[in-house]
Design a protein around this motif. Structure first.
Motif, PDB file in Angstrom:
ATOM      1  N   SER A 168       4.871  79.870   9.178  1.00 32.45           N
ATOM      2  CA  SER A 168       4.394  81.210   8.851  1.00 32.45           C
ATOM      3  C   SER A 168       4.588  81.562   7.388  1.00 32.45           C
ATOM      4  O   SER A 168       5.548  81.131   6.745  1.00 32.45           O
ATOM      5  N   ALA A 169       3.651  82.379   6.886  1.00 36.87           N
ATOM      6  CA  ALA A 169       3.789  82.984   5.567  1.00 36.87           C
ATOM      7  C   ALA A 169       4.409  84.369   5.665  1.00 36.87           C
ATOM      8  O   ALA A 169       4.641  85.023   4.637  1.00 36.87           O
ATOM      9  N   MET A 170       4.685  84.821   6.892  1.00 37.84           N
ATOM     10  CA  MET A 170       5.225  86.157   7.114  1.00 37.84           C
ATOM     11  C   MET A 170       6.758  86.153   7.032  1.00 37.84           C
ATOM     12  O   MET A 170       7.394  85.152   7.350  1.00 37.84           O
ATOM     13  N   PRO A 171       7.345  87.266   6.647  1.00 38.25           N
ATOM     14  CA  PRO A 171       8.809  87.359   6.636  1.00 38.25           C
ATOM     15  C   PRO A 171       9.317  87.621   8.048  1.00 38.25           C
ATOM     16  O   PRO A 171       9.371  88.768   8.507  1.00 38.25           O
ATOM     17  N   ILE A 172       9.676  86.594   8.768  1.00 39.51           N
ATOM     18  CA  ILE A 172      10.079  86.736  10.158  1.00 39.51           C
ATOM     19  C   ILE A 172      11.487  86.208  10.360  1.00 39.51           C
ATOM     20  O   ILE A 172      11.954  85.323   9.643  1.00 39.51           O
ATOM     21  N   GLU A 173      12.161  86.758  11.343  1.00 37.24           N
ATOM     22  CA  GLU A 173      13.473  86.280  11.763  1.00 37.24           C
ATOM     23  C   GLU A 173      13.319  85.765  13.187  1.00 37.24           C
ATOM     24  O   GLU A 173      13.183  86.539  14.127  1.00 37.24           O
ATOM     25  N   ALA A 174      13.327  84.468  13.297  1.00 34.90           N
ATOM     26  CA  ALA A 174      13.072  83.857  14.596  1.00 34.90           C
ATOM     27  C   ALA A 174      14.293  83.985  15.500  1.00 34.90           C
ATOM     28  O   ALA A 174      15.435  84.020  15.027  1.00 34.90           O
ATOM     29  N   PRO A 175      14.068  84.052  16.802  1.00 41.44           N
ATOM     30  CA  PRO A 175      15.194  84.076  17.734  1.00 41.44           C
ATOM     31  C   PRO A 175      15.946  82.754  17.720  1.00 41.44           C
ATOM     32  O   PRO A 175      15.464  81.751  17.191  1.00 41.44           O
ATOM     33  N   GLU A 176      17.128  82.764  18.298  1.00 45.81           N
ATOM     34  CA  GLU A 176      17.977  81.587  18.307  1.00 45.81           C
ATOM     35  C   GLU A 176      17.240  80.389  18.907  1.00 45.81           C
ATOM     36  O   GLU A 176      16.616  80.487  19.962  1.00 45.81           O
ATOM     37  N   GLY A 177      17.323  79.272  18.222  1.00 51.31           N
ATOM     38  CA  GLY A 177      16.702  78.045  18.705  1.00 51.31           C
ATOM     39  C   GLY A 177      15.302  77.807  18.199  1.00 51.31           C
ATOM     40  O   GLY A 177      14.787  76.687  18.296  1.00 51.31           O
ATOM     41  N   VAL A 178      14.643  78.830  17.676  1.00 46.80           N
ATOM     42  CA  VAL A 178      13.289  78.692  17.133  1.00 46.80           C
ATOM     43  C   VAL A 178      13.389  78.434  15.634  1.00 46.80           C
ATOM     44  O   VAL A 178      14.020  79.199  14.906  1.00 46.80           O
ATOM     45  N   MET A 179      12.757  77.363  15.178  1.00 47.25           N
ATOM     46  CA  MET A 179      12.781  77.035  13.756  1.00 47.25           C
ATOM     47  C   MET A 179      11.608  77.695  13.038  1.00 47.25           C
ATOM     48  O   MET A 179      10.547  77.895  13.620  1.00 47.25           O
ATOM     49  N   VAL A 180      11.832  78.031  11.779  1.00 49.39           N
ATOM     50  CA  VAL A 180      10.786  78.630  10.951  1.00 49.39           C
ATOM     51  C   VAL A 180      10.514  77.705   9.773  1.00 49.39           C
ATOM     52  O   VAL A 180      11.432  77.302   9.060  1.00 49.39           O
ATOM     53  N   ALA A 181       9.252  77.346   9.579  1.00 54.75           N
ATOM     54  CA  ALA A 181       8.822  76.548   8.434  1.00 54.75           C
ATOM     55  C   ALA A 181       7.903  77.403   7.571  1.00 54.75           C
ATOM     56  O   ALA A 181       6.984  78.042   8.094  1.00 54.75           O
ATOM     57  N   PRO A 182       8.135  77.490   6.260  1.00 51.90           N
ATOM     58  CA  PRO A 182       7.345  78.386   5.406  1.00 51.90           C
ATOM     59  C   PRO A 182       5.964  77.837   5.098  1.00 51.90           C
ATOM     60  O   PRO A 182       5.805  76.658   4.779  1.00 51.90           O
ATOM     61  N   ASN A 183       4.989  78.705   5.201  1.00 49.94           N
ATOM     62  CA  ASN A 183       3.622  78.383   4.799  1.00 49.94           C
ATOM     63  C   ASN A 183       3.419  78.912   3.387  1.00 49.94           C
ATOM     64  O   ASN A 183       3.364  80.124   3.175  1.00 49.94           O
ATOM     65  N   THR A 184       3.319  78.028   2.413  1.00 50.05           N
ATOM     66  CA  THR A 184       3.167  78.429   1.015  1.00 50.05           C
ATOM     67  C   THR A 184       1.738  78.279   0.516  1.00 50.05           C
ATOM     68  O   THR A 184       1.474  78.478  -0.663  1.00 50.05           O
ATOM     69  N   PHE A 185       0.818  77.903   1.394  1.00 51.15           N
ATOM     70  CA  PHE A 185      -0.588  77.687   1.054  1.00 51.15           C
ATOM     71  C   PHE A 185      -0.760  76.608  -0.019  1.00 51.15           C
ATOM     72  O   PHE A 185      -1.607  76.705  -0.904  1.00 51.15           O
TER      73      PHE A 185
END
Length: 366
Positions: free
Chosen positions: A195-212
């Protein structure tokens, strides 16, 4: 019937909009493994584009279909396989589509989806056995998805009014609940949000940044024009914003900020755009690709104004280093219709507030 073995290299992506397909390509081209931190026994190989099959669950509206056709060409040029499904062409189309995709679903080790709220996608997820699930951005809806997942709520789009489920929702509730469980991490299942959005994922969910990064490497830098551009929104079409208030706001922005072009959202109605042009004299542009690509390809104004939407988060990334300024216009609470969800104002304020914080965007009033 014997079990179908999974292919550790097979990645299947389901998309229903041009933006979703763009973000699948961004995910596939992002540098480095996107699964750092996943236990080795849960991890598939980093995807090769030749192992990626993009399944387009084609919508019915012509603008979306046209943009998807163009995006499908770009995906094929990048090396991905694209399978176009007329998933809504008649009453029997959903059953035929799901049945035809079932073998592919059972083989896939990784599933990538663009819209976790889609009933179509939720139905397909019930047949999947993949150990890696990736959710790529479908605009601002990604923020709501992550919030609902963290709170353990049923998946409901933010602009839907009320919390009581109708008859269709009740009938589909078991499938939706099963899909939500599939979208939650487990001992043998990894879930990533790209995601490119500022998100706080729940426990166990990984977030990878979309920088385009793929967009910036593939297009531009753009030629800049002297005038400003305004990005349209479909908030009128979804029943959130009053059409009269919206037209007045566009007129004010055009006069005070030297706007010459209006980039229409693919869901904006032709009648509304005709009225807008007649009242403001703005050039109406119907993009044939997602706006991130159009802006990066250029020409584009030195200033781009936008109401609360995905682009206040994505355009600053796609246009980084080009000298273009993205400016936000908040939605006045008085513009909201009686049909707007009680959550609408807070959600829209959150979209622009987080964009200002993340990218230092300026704000203007209409």
């Amino acid at each position: 019937m014997p079990a179908v073995p999974r292919d550790p290299r097979a990645t299947v992506a389901f998309v229903e909009s041009p933006v979703q397909l763009l973000n699948v390509l961004e995910w596939a081209h992002a540098p480095g493994p996107l699964l750092d931190g996943v236990p080795a026994q849960q991890r598939a190989e980093t995807p090769d584009l030749s192992d990626l099959t993009v399944v387009v669950l084609s919508p019915t509206d012509p603008m979306s279909r046209g943009q998807l056709r163009r995006m499908a060409e770009l995906a094929r040029d990048a090396g991905a396989k694209v399978r176009w499904e007329e998933a809504r062409a008649g009453l029997t189309a959903p059953l035929q589509t799901v049945g035809g995709l079932a073998p592919m679903l059972r083989r896939a080790e990784r599933i990538v989806i663009g819209d976790p709220f889609s009933r179509y996608v939720q139905l397909l997820l019930t047949a999947a056995r993949a150990r890696d699930l990736v959710v790529v951005d479908d605009g601002t809806a990604t923020m709501e998805f992550v919030s609902q997942l963290a709170r353990g709520e049923r998946l409901v789009r933010w602009h839907r009014r009320g919390s009581r489920a109708g008859a269709r929702e009740l009938l589909f509730a078991p499938v939706s609940a099963a899909a939500r469980r599939r979208l939650s991490p487990a001992r043998r299942r990894a879930v990533t949000v790209f995601s490119a959005m500022p998100i706080e994922a729940p426990e166990g969910v990984m977030v990878a940044p979309n920088t385009f990064g793929w967009t910036r490497a593939r297009f531009g830098p753009p030629r800049l024009t002297k005038g400003a551009d305004l990005v349209g929104t479909s908030l009128v079409e979804t029943g959130v914003v009053d059409p009269v208030s919206y037209l007045e706001a566009v007129g004010v922005l055009a006069r005070t900020h030297g706007v010459t072009r209006y980039f229409a959202h693919r869901r904006e109605s032709a009648d509304k755009l005709h009225t807008l042009h007649a009242r403001t004299g703005l050039e109406i542009v119907r993009p044939d690709l997602p706006l991130e690509l159009i802006a990066r390809r250029g020409p584009v104004g030195r200033t781009v104004l936008s109401f609360p939407s995905t682009v206040v988060h994505t355009l600053p990334l796609a246009l980084a280093g080009t000298g273009v300024s993205v400016v936000v216009c908040d939605i006045d609470p008085r513009w909201l219709t009686e049909r707007a969800s009680p959550r609408a104002q807070g959600f829209l304020d959150g979209v622009t507030g987080t964009a200002r914080k993340a990218h230092g965007l300026a704000t203007v009033a209409a």
